[in-house]
Design a protein around this motif. Structure first.
Motif, mmCIF file in Angstrom:
data_model
loop_
_atom_site.group_PDB
_atom_site.id
_atom_site.type_symbol
_atom_site.label_atom_id
_atom_site.label_comp_id
_atom_site.label_asym_id
_atom_site.label_seq_id
_atom_site.Cartn_x
_atom_site.Cartn_y
_atom_site.Cartn_z
ATOM 1 N N PRO A 10 0.822 -1.215 0.000
ATOM 2 C CA PRO A 10 0.000 0.000 0.000
ATOM 3 C C PRO A 10 0.861 1.273 0.000
ATOM 4 O O PRO A 10 1.851 1.362 0.706
ATOM 5 C CB PRO A 10 -0.828 -0.110 1.277
ATOM 6 N N ILE A 11 0.437 2.198 -0.842
ATOM 7 C CA ILE A 11 1.104 3.499 -0.944
ATOM 8 C C ILE A 11 0.507 4.394 0.149
ATOM 9 O O ILE A 11 -0.684 4.350 0.348
ATOM 10 C CB ILE A 11 0.844 4.112 -2.341
ATOM 11 N N PRO A 12 1.194 5.198 0.866
ATOM 12 C CA PRO A 12 2.609 5.592 0.760
ATOM 13 C C PRO A 12 3.555 4.774 1.629
ATOM 14 O O PRO A 12 4.754 4.925 1.525
ATOM 15 C CB PRO A 12 2.590 7.048 1.210
ATOM 16 N N GLU A 13 3.026 3.929 2.517
ATOM 17 C CA GLU A 13 3.890 3.174 3.433
ATOM 18 C C GLU A 13 4.923 2.337 2.693
ATOM 19 O O GLU A 13 6.083 2.255 3.104
ATOM 20 C CB GLU A 13 3.057 2.267 4.347
ATOM 21 N N VAL A 16 8.009 4.397 1.479
ATOM 22 C CA VAL A 16 8.953 4.674 2.568
ATOM 23 C C VAL A 16 9.769 3.418 2.877
ATOM 24 O O VAL A 16 10.995 3.480 3.015
ATOM 25 C CB VAL A 16 8.204 5.173 3.826
ATOM 26 N N SER A 17 9.110 2.282 2.954
ATOM 27 C CA SER A 17 9.792 1.023 3.235
ATOM 28 C C SER A 17 10.800 0.670 2.141
ATOM 29 O O SER A 17 11.922 0.223 2.426
ATOM 30 C CB SER A 17 8.754 -0.090 3.375
ATOM 31 N N THR A 18 10.432 0.885 0.888
ATOM 32 C CA THR A 18 11.334 0.576 -0.229
ATOM 33 C C THR A 18 12.565 1.470 -0.193
ATOM 34 O O THR A 18 13.695 0.992 -0.396
ATOM 35 C CB THR A 18 10.596 0.695 -1.573
ATOM 36 N N TRP A 19 12.395 2.761 0.078
ATOM 37 C CA TRP A 19 13.550 3.666 0.189
ATOM 38 C C TRP A 19 14.497 3.191 1.290
ATOM 39 O O TRP A 19 15.723 3.184 1.118
ATOM 40 C CB TRP A 19 13.110 5.105 0.473
ATOM 41 N N LYS A 20 13.945 2.788 2.434
ATOM 42 C CA LYS A 20 14.786 2.302 3.530
ATOM 43 C C LYS A 20 15.571 1.067 3.105
ATOM 44 O O LYS A 20 16.759 0.956 3.398
ATOM 45 C CB LYS A 20 13.927 1.988 4.754
ATOM 46 N N GLN A 21 14.917 0.139 2.398
ATOM 47 C CA GLN A 21 15.591 -1.072 1.947
ATOM 48 C C GLN A 21 16.682 -0.772 0.919
ATOM 49 O O GLN A 21 17.735 -1.419 0.920
ATOM 50 C CB GLN A 21 14.585 -2.051 1.352
ATOM 51 N N ILE A 22 16.432 0.192 0.052
ATOM 52 C CA ILE A 22 17.433 0.551 -0.958
ATOM 53 C C ILE A 22 18.741 0.949 -0.293
ATOM 54 O O ILE A 22 19.820 0.472 -0.663
ATOM 55 C CB ILE A 22 16.912 1.682 -1.874
ATOM 56 N N PRO A 50 -2.470 3.097 -7.004
ATOM 57 C CA PRO A 50 -1.447 3.272 -8.039
ATOM 58 C C PRO A 50 -0.299 2.288 -7.813
ATOM 59 O O PRO A 50 -0.102 1.790 -6.708
ATOM 60 C CB PRO A 50 -0.978 4.709 -7.819
ATOM 61 N N SER A 51 0.445 2.018 -8.859
ATOM 62 C CA SER A 51 1.684 1.265 -8.704
ATOM 63 C C SER A 51 2.820 2.271 -8.786
ATOM 64 O O SER A 51 2.653 3.375 -9.293
ATOM 65 C CB SER A 51 1.814 0.177 -9.751
ATOM 66 N N CYS A 52 3.965 1.901 -8.273
ATOM 67 C CA CYS A 52 5.076 2.853 -8.200
ATOM 68 C C CYS A 52 6.386 2.133 -8.461
ATOM 69 O O CYS A 52 6.564 0.985 -8.064
ATOM 70 C CB CYS A 52 5.091 3.508 -6.822
ATOM 71 N N LYS A 53 7.298 2.840 -9.126
ATOM 72 C CA LYS A 53 8.679 2.388 -9.307
ATOM 73 C C LYS A 53 9.591 3.506 -8.834
ATOM 74 O O LYS A 53 9.296 4.690 -9.006
ATOM 75 C CB LYS A 53 8.977 2.092 -10.779
ATOM 76 N N ILE A 54 10.699 3.132 -8.242
ATOM 77 C CA ILE A 54 11.708 4.085 -7.806
ATOM 78 C C ILE A 54 12.937 3.884 -8.680
ATOM 79 O O ILE A 54 13.471 2.781 -8.759
ATOM 80 C CB ILE A 54 12.059 3.896 -6.326
ATOM 81 N N TRP A 55 13.352 4.950 -9.349
ATOM 82 C CA TRP A 55 14.525 4.940 -10.215
ATOM 83 C C TRP A 55 15.667 5.628 -9.474
ATOM 84 O O TRP A 55 15.556 6.791 -9.098
ATOM 85 C CB TRP A 55 14.234 5.706 -11.513
#
Length: 59
Positions: A10-13, A16-22, A50-55
């Motif tokens: 679920p967005i936005p959580e 935030v979790s993906t950024w921390k893992q990166i 929505p779906s999201c990708k982080i570049w």
């Protein structure tokens, strides 16, 4: 060069979790460094699912 991460959950959580893992898991386990230019978040689809990708730029 860029590495692309698909955000799961679920967005936005999940964003935030993906950024921390990166930065806590992906970068320490790979030989790449952040290229120190702006990263991008790509949103596709409509609210509320929505779906999201982080570049992330790498060098």
């Amino acid at each position: 060069m860029w590495v692309v991460f698909e955000v799961q959950g679920p967005i936005p959580e999940a964003i935030v979790s993906t950024w921390k893992q990166i930065f806590s898991e992906w970068f320490p386990s790979h030989r790449y460094e952040h290229a120190e230019i702006a990263s991008l978040e790509e949103y596709m689809g409509a609210y509320p699912n929505p779906s999201c990708k982080i570049w992330v730029p790498i060098k």
